[in-house]
Design an enzyme around this catalytic site. Structure first.
Site, PDB file in Angstrom:
ATOM      1  N   ALA A 156     -96.975   3.624  -7.677  1.00  0.00           N
ATOM      2  CA  ALA A 156     -97.205   4.802  -6.840  1.00  0.00           C
ATOM      3  C   ALA A 156     -98.462   5.543  -7.278  1.00  0.00           C
ATOM      4  O   ALA A 156     -99.298   5.922  -6.452  1.00  0.00           O
ATOM      5  CB  ALA A 156     -95.993   5.723  -6.883  1.00  0.00           C
ATOM      6  N   TYR A 157     -98.601   5.742  -8.574  1.00  0.00           N
ATOM      7  CA  TYR A 157     -99.761   6.453  -9.098  1.00  0.00           C
ATOM      8  C   TYR A 157    -101.039   5.665  -8.846  1.00  0.00           C
ATOM      9  O   TYR A 157    -102.027   6.200  -8.333  1.00  0.00           O
ATOM     10  CB  TYR A 157     -99.567   6.702 -10.593  1.00  0.00           C
ATOM     11  N   SER A 158    -101.046   4.386  -9.185  1.00  0.00           N
ATOM     12  CA  SER A 158    -102.245   3.559  -9.036  1.00  0.00           C
ATOM     13  C   SER A 158    -102.679   3.466  -7.575  1.00  0.00           C
ATOM     14  O   SER A 158    -103.870   3.600  -7.257  1.00  0.00           O
ATOM     15  CB  SER A 158    -102.000   2.159  -9.590  1.00  0.00           C
TER      16      SER A 158
END
Length: 251
Positions: free
Chosen positions: A157-159
Site C-alpha cells: 500500500a505504501y509503495s
C-alpha cells in the site's frame, strides 16, 4: 555563518503533516530562516503545540486532507492570514500495515493509504495551485519515498501510493512549467521519525540494509534539503523527485 535560503521577510510556506516527524523539523528550520509557517495536520494538539513552539510568525490549522472542503478551507485560511502562499510542503502520509505479502493486504488498509498518501496530495495541490497562479509564483514539494521508486517488499500500500505520488509530481511539473510554479518530490530512504519508530523492527532492518551508507537519515538532513527545494533558489527544476537515500537510489 548559518546558511540562509530566504532573503525575503514575508515568505510563506504551508507544511502539511507539520505536527511531527519530517514536517515538524521542516517547520522549525523554515521558521529559523525567517519564513512565515502555517502548520497543517489532522492532529489538533500537535498543530497547537507546533504553532506555540514556533512563535509569532506561525499559525496552526487542524485539517484532514481526506476532506476536500476542509482542505480547501485550510489553504484559504493560510492565504487570508498571510496574504499569500509561496510554498507548500506536503509530508502527510501513513505507512499502513507492513511486513505483509500482497495477497494478505487488507483492502481497508490499502484504501486508507491511498486516501492520505495520494488522493490527499492531489487535494492539497488542487487547493493551493489557484492561489499560486494568481501571482505566477509557487514552490510545491511532495514527500514521496524510495519505496515509490523501487518498491519495498511487504509494503504494498505504501509503495504503490508513493509511486503514484511520484507520477503526480511529474504531471504537475509539466502542467505548470511555464507559470513560475515548480512542483517537485523528495524520495527519502529510512529517516529517523516517529512513523519509522512505529514500524516492525524487521521491516526497518530490511530497509536500512539497502542503504550504502548503512545508517538512517536524520531529520535535520531532510529539513535542510526541503527548505532549499521550496526556496526561490530552486528555480530551474520541476517534475523531479530528489534523492535522500544515502546512496540507495542513484537515478
Amino acid at each position: 555563518m548559518a546558511l540562509r535560503y530566504f532573503d525575503q521577510d514575508d515568505y510563506t510556506v504551508a507544511v502539511v503533516g507539520g505536527a511531527s516527524g519530517i514536517g515538524l523539523e521542516t517547520s522549525r528550520f523554515l521558521s529559523q530562516q525567517g519564513v512565515k509557517v502555517a502548520v497543517l495536520d489532522r492532529n489538533k494538539d500537535g498543530v497547537d503545540a507546533a504553532a506555540k513552539e514556533l512563535g509569532g510568525k506561525a499559525i496552526g490549522i487542524a485539517v484532514d486532507i481526506k476532506d476536500w472542503s476542509a482542505t480547501q478551507a485550510a489553504i484559504d485560511a493560510v492565504v487570508k492570514q498571510f496574504g499569500k502562499i509561496d510554498g507548500l510542503v506536503n509530508c502527510a502520509a501513513i505507512v499502513g500495515k507492513t511486513n505483509i505479502p500482497t495477497h494478505d493486504v487488507e483492502i481497508e488498509n490499502f484504501d486508507e493509504c491511498y486516501q492520505i498518501n495520494l488522493r490527499g496530495a492531489f487535494l492539497i495541490s488542487k487547493a493551493v495551485v489557484p492561489h499560486m497562479l494568481k501571482r505566477n509564483y509557487g514552490r510545491i514539494l511532495h514527500i514521496a519515498s524510495i519505496a515509490g521508486k523501487e518498491g519495498n517488499a511487504g509494503m504494498l500500500a505504501y509503495s504503490a501510493t508513493k509511486a503514484g505520488l511520484i507520477g503526480l509530481v511529474k504531471v504537475m511539473g509539466k502542467d505548470y512549467a511555464e507559470t513560475g510554479i515548480t512542483v517537485n518530490g523528495l524520495a527519502p530512504a529510512v529517516i529517523k521519525t516517529p512513523m519509522v519508530a512505529a514500524m516492525p523492527q524487521p521491516q526497518v532492518d530490511y530497509m536500512t540494509a539497502k542503504i550504502p551508507m548503512k545508517r538512517v537519515g536524520e531529520l535535520a538532513e531532510a529539513a535542510e534539503m526541503i527548505a532549499w527545494i521550496v526556496s526561490p533558489a530552486c528555480s530551474f527544476t520541476t517534475g523531479f523527485t530528489f534523492d535522500l537515500t544515502g546512496g540507495r537510489a542513484v537515478y
